[in-house]
Design a protein around this motif. Structure first.
Motif, PDB file in Angstrom:
ATOM      1  N   LEU A  32       0.481  -1.491   0.174  1.00  0.00           N
ATOM      2  CA  LEU A  32       0.337   0.471   0.099  1.00  0.00           C
ATOM      3  C   LEU A  32       1.096   0.921  -0.020  1.00  0.00           C
ATOM      4  N   THR A  33       2.281   1.374   0.801  1.00  0.00           N
ATOM      5  CA  THR A  33       2.996   2.390   0.768  1.00  0.00           C
ATOM      6  C   THR A  33       3.468   3.073  -0.684  1.00  0.00           C
ATOM      7  N   GLY A  34       4.126   1.277  -1.211  1.00  0.00           N
ATOM      8  CA  GLY A  34       4.862   1.661  -2.800  1.00  0.00           C
ATOM      9  C   GLY A  34       3.440   2.020  -3.465  1.00  0.00           C
ATOM     10  N   LYS A  35       2.494   1.419  -3.187  1.00  0.00           N
ATOM     11  CA  LYS A  35       1.213   2.300  -4.162  1.00  0.00           C
ATOM     12  C   LYS A  35       0.931   3.902  -4.173  1.00  0.00           C
ATOM     13  N   ILE A  36       0.696   4.547  -2.600  1.00  0.00           N
ATOM     14  CA  ILE A  36       0.620   6.114  -2.222  1.00  0.00           C
ATOM     15  C   ILE A  36       1.778   6.452  -2.783  1.00  0.00           C
ATOM     16  N   ALA A  37       3.464   5.561  -3.097  1.00  0.00           N
ATOM     17  CA  ALA A  37       4.351   6.782  -3.124  1.00  0.00           C
ATOM     18  C   ALA A  37       4.144   6.859  -4.877  1.00  0.00           C
ATOM     19  N   SER A  38       4.067   5.963  -5.422  1.00  0.00           N
ATOM     20  CA  SER A  38       4.007   5.669  -6.633  1.00  0.00           C
ATOM     21  C   SER A  38       3.393   7.156  -7.486  1.00  0.00           C
ATOM     22  N   LEU A  39       1.819   7.428  -6.740  1.00  0.00           N
ATOM     23  CA  LEU A  39       1.248   8.575  -6.873  1.00  0.00           C
ATOM     24  C   LEU A  39       1.737   9.679  -6.971  1.00  0.00           C
ATOM     25  N   CYS A  40       2.651  10.127  -6.552  1.00  0.00           N
ATOM     26  CA  CYS A  40       2.844  11.400  -6.889  1.00  0.00           C
ATOM     27  C   CYS A  40       4.049  11.284  -8.478  1.00  0.00           C
ATOM     28  N   GLY A  41       3.561  10.329  -9.056  1.00  0.00           N
ATOM     29  CA  GLY A  41       4.407  10.880 -10.243  1.00  0.00           C
ATOM     30  C   GLY A  41       5.591  10.936 -10.271  1.00  0.00           C
ATOM     31  N   ASP A  42       5.692  11.684 -11.412  1.00  0.00           N
ATOM     32  CA  ASP A  42       7.222  11.841 -11.431  1.00  0.00           C
ATOM     33  C   ASP A  42       8.260  12.816 -11.012  1.00  0.00           C
ATOM     34  N   VAL A  43       9.342  12.702  -9.901  1.00  0.00           N
ATOM     35  CA  VAL A  43       9.398  13.866  -9.022  1.00  0.00           C
ATOM     36  C   VAL A  43      10.932  14.058  -9.573  1.00  0.00           C
ATOM     37  N   SER A  44      11.671  13.484 -10.170  1.00  0.00           N
ATOM     38  CA  SER A  44      12.856  13.974 -11.099  1.00  0.00           C
ATOM     39  C   SER A  44      13.012  15.667 -11.035  1.00  0.00           C
ATOM     40  N   GLY A  45      13.923  16.005  -9.817  1.00  0.00           N
ATOM     41  CA  GLY A  45      13.924  18.044  -9.658  1.00  0.00           C
ATOM     42  C   GLY A  45      12.853  18.637  -8.576  1.00  0.00           C
ATOM     43  N   VAL A  46      12.126  17.435  -8.213  1.00  0.00           N
ATOM     44  CA  VAL A  46      11.071  17.397  -7.249  1.00  0.00           C
ATOM     45  C   VAL A  46      11.844  17.612  -6.098  1.00  0.00           C
ATOM     46  N   THR A  47      11.033  17.973  -5.112  1.00  0.00           N
ATOM     47  CA  THR A  47      11.110  18.540  -3.128  1.00  0.00           C
ATOM     48  C   THR A  47       9.694  17.312  -3.299  1.00  0.00           C
ATOM     49  N   ILE A  48       9.468  16.380  -2.629  1.00  0.00           N
ATOM     50  CA  ILE A  48       8.127  15.872  -1.436  1.00  0.00           C
ATOM     51  C   ILE A  48       8.568  16.053  -0.317  1.00  0.00           C
ATOM     52  N   ILE A  49       7.600  16.742   0.327  1.00  0.00           N
ATOM     53  CA  ILE A  49       7.622  17.082   1.780  1.00  0.00           C
ATOM     54  C   ILE A  49       6.326  15.672   2.150  1.00  0.00           C
ATOM     55  N   GLU A  50       7.260  15.123   3.300  1.00  0.00           N
ATOM     56  CA  GLU A  50       6.330  14.371   3.904  1.00  0.00           C
ATOM     57  C   GLU A  50       5.816  15.036   5.460  1.00  0.00           C
ATOM     58  N   VAL A  51       4.069  15.481   5.459  1.00  0.00           N
ATOM     59  CA  VAL A  51       3.513  15.427   7.059  1.00  0.00           C
ATOM     60  C   VAL A  51       3.612  14.328   7.795  1.00  0.00           C
ATOM     61  N   GLY A  52       3.939  14.539   8.729  1.00  0.00           N
ATOM     62  CA  GLY A  52       3.663  13.232  10.216  1.00  0.00           C
ATOM     63  C   GLY A  52       4.278  11.771   9.572  1.00  0.00           C
ATOM     64  N   PRO A  53       5.498  11.524   9.241  1.00  0.00           N
ATOM     65  CA  PRO A  53       6.043  10.084   8.289  1.00  0.00           C
ATOM     66  C   PRO A  53       6.025   9.224   9.805  1.00  0.00           C
ATOM     67  N   GLY A  54       5.749   9.318  11.101  1.00  0.00           N
ATOM     68  CA  GLY A  54       5.809   8.454  12.249  1.00  0.00           C
ATOM     69  C   GLY A  54       7.173   7.556  12.194  1.00  0.00           C
ATOM     70  N   PRO A  55       7.012   6.432  12.289  1.00  0.00           N
ATOM     71  CA  PRO A  55       8.399   5.344  11.846  1.00  0.00           C
ATOM     72  C   PRO A  55       8.751   5.476  10.751  1.00  0.00           C
ATOM     73  N   GLY A  56       8.042   5.711   9.606  1.00  0.00           N
ATOM     74  CA  GLY A  56       8.443   5.735   8.055  1.00  0.00           C
ATOM     75  C   GLY A  56       8.255   4.825   7.515  1.00  0.00           C
ATOM     76  N   GLY A  57       7.031   4.499   7.207  1.00  0.00           N
ATOM     77  CA  GLY A  57       6.452   3.543   6.294  1.00  0.00           C
ATOM     78  C   GLY A  57       6.099   3.855   5.004  1.00  0.00           C
ATOM     79  N   LEU A  58       5.815   5.140   4.900  1.00  0.00           N
ATOM     80  CA  LEU A  58       5.670   5.753   3.729  1.00  0.00           C
ATOM     81  C   LEU A  58       7.179   6.552   2.996  1.00  0.00           C
ATOM     82  N   THR A  59       7.706   7.081   3.939  1.00  0.00           N
ATOM     83  CA  THR A  59       8.701   7.294   3.970  1.00  0.00           C
ATOM     84  C   THR A  59      10.221   6.920   3.155  1.00  0.00           C
TER      85      THR A  59
END
Length: 282
Positions: A32-59
């Motif tokens: 599930l976390t892999g699918k969520i991350a893939s929804l960010c699209g093409d992130v080359s040259g992009v800053t990703i901001i993750e809010v509330g990462p907790g232990p890092g499952g999505l990180t």
């Protein structure tokens, strides 16, 4: 790139537990976390901001996307050592910000470059954070990938006439297009919450298509939906009073039937109503 230890081992090693006061529920399902991350699209040259990462499952999958950099904003200091240790396994530049995401200036963090915000949002701050990002001026993000309680996700994307339609859907429609792309059952989380969740992808509209007077829009929608069962002729009284005019005058200027109820009016109708309110107030 070496592989970090399993997430459950990290949680055990650092003695991490979800804190109900922060609305925390750990998302450990790697599929599930892999699918969520893939929804960010093409992130080359992009800053990703993750809010509330907790232990890092999505990180982890966000780091694996190899964006320009990943900035994690976490209020709970207990998680920071585990997050920094995990980031060491990836080549992606990683920056840790300890603080309240409601008070963080994300646009300043990106330095004016393109940004994507991705988050399994803490339940207790999901809606105010979304409103904060919708009201950002200028719009600094090119996509939001956000996990909400399913009920809140439905409120974000609801069309006029739907039971969930209200202020949140209208504010979102003023700035962006939104769609639910994934459902996440409660059992996917540790500890499992009492409700299911859903992931919403939000993309900003072209600048020329956005309705920018969100302050006026908030006034008229708060008034209109504050008394949902009443007609707009009655429910808009508070907003009209703030502009020194009558509800009938505002509705006539916006081309809306005074006998209609708020949930039947599409976002464009509320944009017209906000313009009429602004003009009346001067």
């Amino acid at each position: 790139m070496s592989t970090p230890p399993p997430l459950r081992e990290i949680i055990a090693e650092y003695g991490l537990r979800a804190d109900k006061s922060f609305g925390q529920h750990f998302l450990l399902d790697l599929n599930l976390t892999g699918k969520i991350a893939s929804l960010c699209g093409d992130v080359s040259g992009v800053t990703i901001i993750e809010v509330g990462p907790g232990p890092g499952g999505l990180t982890r999958p966000l780091l694996a996307l190899a964006p320009e950099r990943l900035i994690a904003v976490e209020m709970d200091a207990r998680f920071i050592p585990a997050l920094e240790a995990t980031a060491d396994y990836y080549p992606t530049p990683f920056e840790m910000i300890e603080g309240d995401a409601l008070k963080v200036d994300e646009a300043a963090l990106t330095g004016g470059g393109p940004a994507v915000i991705a988050s399994n949002l803490p339940y207790n701050v999901g809606t105010p954070l979304l409103i904060k990002w919708l009201k950002a001026e200028p719009v600094f993000w090119q996509r939001l990938v956000l996990m909400f309680q399913k009920e809140v996700a439905e409120r974000v994307v609801a069309p006029a006439g739907a039971k969930a339609y209200g202020r949140l859907a209208i504010l979102t429609a003023a700035v962006a297009s939104a769609r639910i792309v994934l459902n996440a059952p409660a059992r996917a989380f540790t500890p499992p919450p009492k409700v299911d969740s859903a992931v919403v992808v939000i993309d900003p509209l072209p600048a020329a298509q956005r309705f920018t007077d969100l302050a006026a829009l908030e006034v008229v929608t708060e008034s209109a939906f504050g008394q949902r069962r009443k007609t707009l002729r009655k429910s808009l009284g508070i907003a009209a009073g703030k502009a020194g005019t009558s509800a009938e005058t505002l509705l006539e200027a916006a081309g809306i039937d005074p006998g209609a109820r708020a949930e039947t009016i599409p976002p464009e109708g509320f944009f017209a109503l906000a313009k009429a309110w602004r003009a009346a107030r001067g």
